[in-house]
Write a protein that holds these residues in place. Structure first.
Motif, short mmCIF file in Angstrom:
data_model
loop_
_atom_site.label_atom_id
_atom_site.label_comp_id
_atom_site.label_asym_id
_atom_site.label_seq_id
_atom_site.Cartn_x
_atom_site.Cartn_y
_atom_site.Cartn_z
N MET A 158 -103.75 35.93 -21.06
CA MET A 158 -102.60 36.83 -21.06
C MET A 158 -101.66 36.39 -19.95
SD MET A 158 -102.69 41.00 -21.08
CE MET A 158 -101.27 41.92 -21.68
N PRO A 159 -100.40 36.09 -20.25
CA PRO A 159 -99.68 36.46 -21.49
C PRO A 159 -99.50 35.34 -22.51
CG PRO A 159 -98.12 35.95 -19.79
CD PRO A 159 -99.48 35.68 -19.20
N MET A 160 -100.08 34.16 -22.30
CA MET A 160 -99.77 33.05 -23.22
C MET A 160 -100.38 33.22 -24.60
SD MET A 160 -99.56 29.61 -20.94
CE MET A 160 -98.33 29.47 -19.62
N LEU A 161 -101.65 33.61 -24.68
CA LEU A 161 -102.29 33.80 -25.98
C LEU A 161 -102.13 35.23 -26.47
CD1 LEU A 161 -105.59 31.73 -25.48
CD2 LEU A 161 -103.56 31.07 -26.79
N ALA A 162 -102.52 36.18 -25.65
CA ALA A 162 -102.38 37.60 -26.01
C ALA A 162 -101.19 38.19 -25.25
CB ALA A 162 -103.66 38.36 -25.68
N GLY A 163 -100.01 37.77 -25.63
CA GLY A 163 -98.80 38.27 -25.01
C GLY A 163 -98.19 39.41 -25.79
N PRO A 164 -97.02 39.88 -25.37
CA PRO A 164 -96.37 41.00 -26.08
C PRO A 164 -96.13 40.71 -27.56
CG PRO A 164 -95.29 40.56 -23.99
CD PRO A 164 -96.27 39.46 -24.20
N GLY A 165 -95.77 39.47 -27.88
CA GLY A 165 -95.51 39.13 -29.26
C GLY A 165 -96.74 39.20 -30.14
N SER A 166 -97.85 38.63 -29.68
CA SER A 166 -99.08 38.64 -30.48
C SER A 166 -99.69 40.04 -30.56
CB SER A 166 -100.10 37.65 -29.91
OG SER A 166 -100.31 37.86 -28.53
N ILE A 167 -99.58 40.81 -29.48
CA ILE A 167 -100.07 42.19 -29.49
C ILE A 167 -99.27 43.02 -30.50
CG2 ILE A 167 -100.19 44.34 -28.16
CD1 ILE A 167 -100.94 42.60 -25.73
N ALA A 168 -97.94 42.87 -30.45
CA ALA A 168 -97.08 43.60 -31.39
C ALA A 168 -97.37 43.17 -32.83
CB ALA A 168 -95.61 43.34 -31.06
N THR A 169 -97.62 41.89 -33.02
CA THR A 169 -97.91 41.38 -34.37
C THR A 169 -99.20 41.96 -34.91
OG1 THR A 169 -96.76 39.31 -33.88
CG2 THR A 169 -98.27 39.31 -35.75
N MET A 170 -100.25 42.01 -34.09
CA MET A 170 -101.52 42.58 -34.53
C MET A 170 -101.37 44.04 -34.91
SD MET A 170 -103.96 40.42 -34.76
CE MET A 170 -105.36 41.53 -34.88
N MET A 171 -100.61 44.79 -34.12
CA MET A 171 -100.40 46.21 -34.42
C MET A 171 -99.57 46.38 -35.69
SD MET A 171 -99.81 47.78 -30.59
CE MET A 171 -99.67 49.46 -31.17
N ALA A 196 -90.73 52.82 -36.68
CA ALA A 196 -89.96 52.48 -35.48
C ALA A 196 -90.61 51.29 -34.77
CB ALA A 196 -89.90 53.68 -34.54
N PHE A 197 -91.95 51.27 -34.77
CA PHE A 197 -92.65 50.16 -34.13
C PHE A 197 -92.45 48.87 -34.92
CE2 PHE A 197 -96.28 47.53 -32.97
CZ PHE A 197 -96.23 47.62 -31.58
N ARG A 198 -92.40 48.98 -36.25
CA ARG A 198 -92.15 47.80 -37.09
C ARG A 198 -90.79 47.19 -36.75
NH1 ARG A 198 -94.46 51.02 -41.48
NH2 ARG A 198 -96.50 50.16 -42.04
N ILE A 199 -89.77 48.05 -36.65
CA ILE A 199 -88.42 47.57 -36.34
C ILE A 199 -88.38 46.95 -34.95
CG2 ILE A 199 -86.01 48.24 -36.00
CD1 ILE A 199 -86.52 50.47 -38.11
N ALA A 200 -88.95 47.66 -33.96
CA ALA A 200 -88.96 47.15 -32.59
C ALA A 200 -89.75 45.85 -32.49
CB ALA A 200 -89.55 48.20 -31.64
N GLY A 201 -90.90 45.81 -33.17
CA GLY A 201 -91.72 44.61 -33.16
C GLY A 201 -91.00 43.44 -33.82
N GLY A 202 -90.29 43.73 -34.92
CA GLY A 202 -89.54 42.68 -35.61
C GLY A 202 -88.44 42.11 -34.72
N ILE A 203 -87.75 42.99 -34.00
CA ILE A 203 -86.70 42.53 -33.07
C ILE A 203 -87.30 41.66 -31.97
CG2 ILE A 203 -85.01 43.29 -31.35
CD1 ILE A 203 -84.55 45.79 -33.11
N MET A 204 -88.45 42.10 -31.45
CA MET A 204 -89.13 41.34 -30.39
C MET A 204 -89.52 39.95 -30.88
SD MET A 204 -92.65 42.24 -28.34
CE MET A 204 -92.04 43.82 -27.83
N LEU A 205 -90.10 39.90 -32.09
CA LEU A 205 -90.52 38.62 -32.65
C LEU A 205 -89.31 37.73 -32.94
CD1 LEU A 205 -93.33 39.69 -35.14
CD2 LEU A 205 -93.57 38.80 -32.83
#
Length: 208
Positions: free
Chosen positions: A120-133, A72-81
């Motif tokens: 934060m949020p430019m370098l370690a924003g929601p997108g990069s955090i989601a990507t790392m996870m 579920a996190f993969r799908i949500a993260g993919g949508i976010m990205l």
């Protein structure tokens, strides 16, 4: 292992977008001396790296505590990205970054921009955090996790180089070149995001 490092490096480079952060940082640090600008760039990259490492190592436990499946996190993260990619292609992301930078510059008492908005949020924003996870959730064993962390550190070193040389770099590149680079990265990120969603859907269907 090399393919994993390269894949993680490209993904994080596209999401964090060091070339896109450089002009914003150049504007934010316009009133600082060269030494102050480099010092703030160093702090921003170190703080952002710590944030990303914490989420990479403990993000899975956090999802477990919240009873959220990795798929579920993969799908949500993919949508976010994918949404970030759309913004990059149509230059909305750059516009929001510039607006955020103007708000910071309009506040006289704010001098050190290393923590906010750079780390934060430019370098370690929601997108990069989601990507790392997302990346670490697909890693098998400590060796693969270490490769992903190494890719993140490599991207952060490039981000530091871009921020430290932001002023001279922007004079060389110019706005038009930066816009082209941002749009190309956006297209690549859209493809990567679609792959995350496909992987998540596949895994969900197979599990069902």
């Amino acid at each position: 292992m090399y393919e994993l490092f390269l894949s993680a490096f490209v993904t994080l480079f596209v999401v964090i977008d060091p070339p896109g952060c450089a002009p914003i940082y150049a504007g934010l640090s316009a009133g600082a001396s060269r030494a102050q600008a480099v010092s703030m760039a160093t702090r921003a990259c170190v703080i952002a790296s710590i944030i990303l490492v914490v989420f990479a190592l403990f993000g899975k436990a956090l999802l477990g505590a919240l009873h959220i499946e990795l798929d579920a996190f993969r799908i949500a993260g993919g949508i976010m990205l994918f949404m970030i990619a759309i913004d990059m292609v149509f230059e909305k992301r750059t516009q929001r970054r510039e607006e955020r930078a103007e708000k910071v510059k309009a506040t006289p008492e704010v001098e050190d921009v290393s923590v906010f908005p750079m780390a934060m949020p430019m370098l370690a924003g929601p997108g990069s955090i989601a990507t790392m996870m997302l990346l670490t959730s697909r890693a098998h064993g400590p060796e693969q996790t270490a490769m992903i962390l190494a890719a993140m550190i490599a991207v952060m070193l490039l981000a530091f180089a871009a921020l430290a040389a932001a002023g001279p770099l922007m004079k060389v590149l110019g706005d038009k070149v930066e816009a082209v680079i941002t749009r190309l990265l956006g297209v690549l990120l859209a493809a990567l995001a679609a792959q995350y969603i496909i992987d998540g859907v596949k895994a969900t269907l197979l599990a069902g």
